[in-house]
Write an enzyme that holds these catalytic residues in place. Sequence first.
Site, PDB file in Angstrom:
ATOM      1  CB  SER A 104      -0.864   0.002   1.256  1.00 12.27           C
ATOM      2  OG  SER A 104      -1.441   1.282   1.443  1.00 12.27           O
TER       3      SER A 104
ATOM      4  CE1 TYR B 166      -3.336  -2.296   5.432  1.00 13.11           C
ATOM      5  CE2 TYR B 166      -2.748  -0.083   4.707  1.00 13.11           C
ATOM      6  CZ  TYR B 166      -3.177  -1.370   4.417  1.00 13.11           C
ATOM      7  OH  TYR B 166      -3.447  -1.726   3.103  1.00 13.11           O
TER       8      TYR B 166
HETATM    9  P1  NAP Z   1     -10.540  -7.165   2.228  1.00 17.11           P
HETATM   10  O1  NAP Z   1     -11.721  -6.985   1.352  1.00 17.11           O
HETATM   11  O2  NAP Z   1     -10.639  -6.825   3.681  1.00 17.11           O
HETATM   12  O3  NAP Z   1     -10.009  -8.677   2.078  1.00 17.11           O
HETATM   13  C1  NAP Z   1      -8.931  -9.118   2.859  1.00 17.11           C
HETATM   14  C2  NAP Z   1      -8.642 -10.549   2.503  1.00 17.11           C
HETATM   15  O4  NAP Z   1      -7.537 -10.995   3.296  1.00 17.11           O
HETATM   16  C3  NAP Z   1      -9.826 -11.488   2.813  1.00 17.11           C
HETATM   17  O5  NAP Z   1      -9.903 -12.492   1.840  1.00 17.11           O
HETATM   18  C4  NAP Z   1      -9.418 -12.064   4.165  1.00 17.11           C
HETATM   19  O6  NAP Z   1     -10.007 -13.325   4.475  1.00 17.11           O
HETATM   20  C5  NAP Z   1      -7.916 -12.223   3.900  1.00 17.11           C
HETATM   21  N1  NAP Z   1      -7.192 -12.524   5.126  1.00 17.11           N
HETATM   22  C6  NAP Z   1      -6.977 -11.744   6.219  1.00 17.11           C
HETATM   23  N2  NAP Z   1      -6.290 -12.442   7.155  1.00 17.11           N
HETATM   24  C7  NAP Z   1      -6.075 -13.693   6.652  1.00 17.11           C
HETATM   25  C8  NAP Z   1      -5.454 -14.871   7.130  1.00 17.11           C
HETATM   26  N3  NAP Z   1      -4.905 -14.934   8.361  1.00 17.11           N
HETATM   27  N4  NAP Z   1      -5.386 -15.953   6.300  1.00 17.11           N
HETATM   28  C9  NAP Z   1      -5.928 -15.916   5.068  1.00 17.11           C
HETATM   29  N5  NAP Z   1      -6.570 -14.841   4.568  1.00 17.11           N
HETATM   30  C10 NAP Z   1      -6.641 -13.738   5.348  1.00 17.11           C
HETATM   31  O7  NAP Z   1      -9.319  -6.311   1.685  1.00 17.11           O
HETATM   32  P2  NAP Z   1      -8.917  -5.848   0.192  1.00 17.11           P
HETATM   33  O8  NAP Z   1      -9.292  -4.425   0.052  1.00 17.11           O
HETATM   34  O9  NAP Z   1      -9.358  -6.844  -0.806  1.00 17.11           O
HETATM   35  O10 NAP Z   1      -7.317  -5.873   0.351  1.00 17.11           O
HETATM   36  C11 NAP Z   1      -6.485  -6.862  -0.202  1.00 17.11           C
HETATM   37  C12 NAP Z   1      -5.043  -6.411  -0.078  1.00 17.11           C
HETATM   38  O11 NAP Z   1      -4.888  -5.135  -0.727  1.00 17.11           O
HETATM   39  C13 NAP Z   1      -4.594  -6.200   1.372  1.00 17.11           C
HETATM   40  O12 NAP Z   1      -3.271  -6.660   1.531  1.00 17.11           O
HETATM   41  C14 NAP Z   1      -4.651  -4.685   1.548  1.00 17.11           C
HETATM   42  O13 NAP Z   1      -3.759  -4.233   2.552  1.00 17.11           O
HETATM   43  C15 NAP Z   1      -4.263  -4.225   0.165  1.00 17.11           C
HETATM   44  N6  NAP Z   1      -4.706  -2.858  -0.141  1.00 17.11           N
HETATM   45  C16 NAP Z   1      -6.031  -2.555  -0.199  1.00 17.11           C
HETATM   46  C17 NAP Z   1      -6.416  -1.244  -0.488  1.00 17.11           C
HETATM   47  C18 NAP Z   1      -7.866  -0.844  -0.600  1.00 17.11           C
HETATM   48  O14 NAP Z   1      -8.135   0.350  -0.792  1.00 17.11           O
HETATM   49  N7  NAP Z   1      -8.821  -1.780  -0.536  1.00 17.11           N
HETATM   50  C19 NAP Z   1      -5.439  -0.266  -0.702  1.00 17.11           C
HETATM   51  C20 NAP Z   1      -4.094  -0.606  -0.625  1.00 17.11           C
HETATM   52  C21 NAP Z   1      -3.738  -1.924  -0.356  1.00 17.11           C
HETATM   53  P3  NAP Z   1     -11.383 -13.429   5.352  1.00 17.11           P
HETATM   54  O15 NAP Z   1     -12.517 -13.231   4.391  1.00 17.11           O
HETATM   55  O16 NAP Z   1     -11.322 -14.820   5.902  1.00 17.11           O
HETATM   56  O17 NAP Z   1     -11.323 -12.361   6.401  1.00 17.11           O
END
Ligand code: NAP
Length: 233
Positions: free
Chosen positions: A142, A157
Amino acid sequence: MTEKPIIVVTGGNRGIGFEICRQLAGRGAQVVLTARQPEAGKEAVKKLAAQQLSAEFHSLNVTDPGSARALLDHVERAFGRLDVLIYNAGIYPKEDSSGLNVEVETVRTTLETNMLAPLYLSQTMAPLLKRSRAARIINVSSGMGALSEMQGDHAAYRISKTALNAVTAILAAELRGVAAVNSICPGWVRTDMGGPNAERDVSEGLAGAVWMALDAPQSLTGKFVRDREVIPW
Ligand code: NAP
């Protein structure tokens, strides 16, 4: 042995991880969609099947070393190698706070999922990546972790993503000539994590991830990339 690129995606059941799996399956990759909750993972694979897209589910709780080793055994038996490891799973804890106020325990648990787990998973899967002709590790990081634009708030974070970028740079140096290792930033994306007011639709946010997995030059390594452009750490 399949010629398709074999790609493992963590946190593939929803949000950015699911869309990465969807687009990679659409490009003909052999996708191993992993999730910690088997029901959610199997449901995600069903959703893909309803769109005539194929992926296989394998259980993976990224913070459980035994679960990572079970994934290694499965991929070794099923495919004999791994081409791309996409570490997408991440947490953005509600109780995160400013650097002066955040509980150390919150920092610890955030580091566990966002930095230690990708380090351990890369270590675990490295022997299979070394059997690929064009191995890649892609860590979904990020801009909030970029030291060049560091600000206060969400300290746990931010620290975890800065540390993840360090993991990327270290593994890129150690695997030079063996695997390309990069961090990507998807931008601010509308997911459960990003919330409804985020700027980007999920498909926009991860076009860079799909490019990095299938199309980027193999010589691109040790970088932080957003929208196919190298950005400062
Ligand atoms: P999200 O919708 O909250 O999804 C997070 C995912 O991570 C879910 O599938 C969750 O599984 C999984 N997860 C968390 N802990 C885990 C564990 N111990 N073992 C296996 N899976 C686990 O988030 P997202 O927005 O898609 O984000 C995905 C990535 O992009 C993250 O690394 C985040 O930091 C990065 N990111 C996101 C944004 C944004 O604006 N959305 C911006 C920058 C970076 P569960 O369903 O089981 O909880």
